[in-house]
Motif scaffolding. Structure first.
Motif, mmCIF file in Angstrom:
data_model
loop_
_atom_site.group_PDB
_atom_site.id
_atom_site.type_symbol
_atom_site.label_atom_id
_atom_site.label_comp_id
_atom_site.label_asym_id
_atom_site.label_seq_id
_atom_site.Cartn_x
_atom_site.Cartn_y
_atom_site.Cartn_z
ATOM 1 N N LEU A 38 86.891 47.653 56.425
ATOM 2 C CA LEU A 38 87.243 48.821 55.862
ATOM 3 C C LEU A 38 85.899 49.882 55.376
ATOM 4 O O LEU A 38 85.779 50.884 55.779
ATOM 5 N N GLN A 39 85.072 48.892 54.801
ATOM 6 C CA GLN A 39 83.783 49.692 54.131
ATOM 7 C C GLN A 39 83.006 49.960 55.264
ATOM 8 O O GLN A 39 82.454 51.088 55.212
ATOM 9 N N LEU A 40 83.049 48.902 56.086
ATOM 10 C CA LEU A 40 82.185 49.219 57.452
ATOM 11 C C LEU A 40 82.614 50.588 58.122
ATOM 12 O O LEU A 40 81.771 51.634 58.571
ATOM 13 N N ALA A 41 83.894 50.821 58.230
ATOM 14 C CA ALA A 41 84.280 52.007 58.765
ATOM 15 C C ALA A 41 84.160 53.179 58.125
ATOM 16 O O ALA A 41 83.905 54.150 58.653
ATOM 17 N N VAL A 42 84.381 53.056 56.841
ATOM 18 C CA VAL A 42 84.090 54.347 56.047
ATOM 19 C C VAL A 42 82.797 54.574 56.126
ATOM 20 O O VAL A 42 82.131 55.878 55.977
ATOM 21 N N ALA A 118 88.662 63.005 59.437
ATOM 22 C CA ALA A 118 88.278 61.954 60.496
ATOM 23 C C ALA A 118 87.960 60.591 60.118
ATOM 24 O O ALA A 118 87.982 60.544 58.681
ATOM 25 N N GLY A 119 88.101 59.810 60.947
ATOM 26 C CA GLY A 119 87.878 58.370 60.626
ATOM 27 C C GLY A 119 87.362 57.516 61.870
ATOM 28 O O GLY A 119 88.001 57.783 62.943
ATOM 29 N N ILE A 120 86.445 56.667 61.669
ATOM 30 C CA ILE A 120 86.058 55.731 62.932
ATOM 31 C C ILE A 120 86.793 54.414 62.630
ATOM 32 O O ILE A 120 87.005 53.539 61.555
ATOM 33 N N GLU A 121 87.352 53.978 64.039
ATOM 34 C CA GLU A 121 88.001 52.597 63.995
ATOM 35 C C GLU A 121 86.966 51.686 64.446
ATOM 36 O O GLU A 121 86.217 51.729 65.433
ATOM 37 N N MET A 122 86.690 50.549 63.703
ATOM 38 C CA MET A 122 85.737 49.632 64.217
ATOM 39 C C MET A 122 86.262 48.630 65.162
ATOM 40 O O MET A 122 87.193 48.625 65.667
ATOM 41 N N ASP A 123 85.421 47.767 65.886
ATOM 42 C CA ASP A 123 85.587 46.854 66.796
ATOM 43 C C ASP A 123 86.943 45.873 66.336
ATOM 44 O O ASP A 123 87.626 45.235 67.356
ATOM 45 N N LEU A 281 85.982 53.364 48.261
ATOM 46 C CA LEU A 281 85.144 53.005 49.335
ATOM 47 C C LEU A 281 84.342 54.066 49.752
ATOM 48 O O LEU A 281 83.320 53.828 50.481
ATOM 49 N N SER A 282 84.912 55.303 49.619
ATOM 50 C CA SER A 282 83.986 56.427 50.336
ATOM 51 C C SER A 282 83.385 57.290 49.149
ATOM 52 O O SER A 282 83.216 58.367 49.481
#
Length: 301
Positions: A38-42, A118-123, A281-282
């Motif tokens: 989640l931290q990587l996604a943030v 907005a949010g990015i989803e990681m692999d 986290l953000s």
């Protein structure tokens, strides 16, 4: 749950529902690996916000400026992650007063605010969920700043309430108390903030529209099939939730002077619940209006 026609041909199985409940509740408390993802996604999402700020001048010049902003974020999501965690909300001007505005086909005008969710989803499929409300020209007007600070202070109250043993309802109440008092001070409420906050009244909800927290993880609204008394029960260390108060003044709302109308503001961050203060986290993304102005000045040349 994907095709209604096929669903009608298949007998319901109580075990399916039981499995959905079980897997949702198993995901409520995150392991360290999950929090790291989640931290990587943030962090990737934060870089995506930088990208969106950089294209604001191009967005202003384009008749569909909202899509210019949306497109900049999509490029970052595909480069650093698996995909978008959800459809990006790039809502300029009064479009910010429409919850889940995803048409993103409007103009972006200097002097107005732009609400970006907005949010990015990681692999790994873990996703961020962040909202910032930005002045398109890099500077808040007096009216914009006044409303923004009300939401900002509301979110701080939400952060303070977000800890193990509290509930999502407690966080919502803490945020709405600040918003209701602010709306009373602005002369919008027909009663006192204290009266409005009573469950049978809720007059302030005309402008707050939504609750302020949900679970976050592999889905943007994670663990949604958990039993309500579990989901809404006492929070535990390791749970990850959003804190996202908002204030939305419709363009035709005569309860407010003209300079306040058509402004929608939301600030959303992703936090880890602990036995003490929550961990944001953000936190690297600016939230205070002074910080936002400095952030934008640095990125927009």
């Amino acid at each position: 749950g994907e095709d209604p026609k096929i669903d009608k041909l298949i007998a319901e199985n109580d075990k399916d529902a039981e499995l959905l409940i079980f897997t949702s509740e198993q995901r409520l408390i995150k392991e360290q690996y999950e929090i790291d993802q989640l931290q990587l996604a943030v962090d990737a999402t934060a870089r995506g916000f930088d990208d969106m700020i950089k294209v604001l001048p191009k967005a202003v010049a384009h008749e569909r400026g909202e899509r210019v902003v949306e497109g900049a974020f999509y490029g970052r999501a595909r480069a650093e992650g698996n995909d978008l965690g959800y459809n990006t909300i790039a809502a300029a001007g009064s479009h910010a007063c429409v919850l889940h505005w995803v048409r993103n086909d409007g103009r972006v005008k200097s002097g107005e605010l732009m609400l970006i969710d907005a949010g990015i989803e990681m692999d790994s499929y873990y996703t961020a969920d962040i909202t910032r409300t930005l002045p398109v020209n890099g500077k808040f007007s007096a009216a914009q700043r006044e409303l923004y600070m009300l939401v900002y202070e509301s979110q701080i109250a939400g952060f303070k309430a977000a800890r193990a043993g509290a509930t999502i309802t407690d966080i919502n109440r803490a945020c709405h108390e600040v918003l209701a008092k602010g709306l009373e001070k602005l002369g919008a409420l027909p009663v006192s903030a204290e009266e409005s906050l009573k469950p049978e009244n809720g007059f302030h909800r005309r402008w707050t529209l939504h609750n302020v927290s949900h679970m976050l993880g592999m889905d943007v609204h994670d663990c949604a099939q958990a039993r309500r008394d579990v989901y809404m029960g006492p929070l535990k260390a390791g749970m990850v939730i959003t804190v996202e108060p908002g204030l939305y003044i419709q363009p035709d709302d005569e309860k407010f002077p003209p300079e306040f109308r058509g402004i929608g503001i939301r600030i959303e961050d992703d936090v880890v619940i602990t036995d003490g203060d929550c961990i944001n986290l953000s936190d690297s993304l600016p939230r205070h209006p002074d910080e936002i102005e400095a952030w934008m000045e640095k990125l927009v040349k």
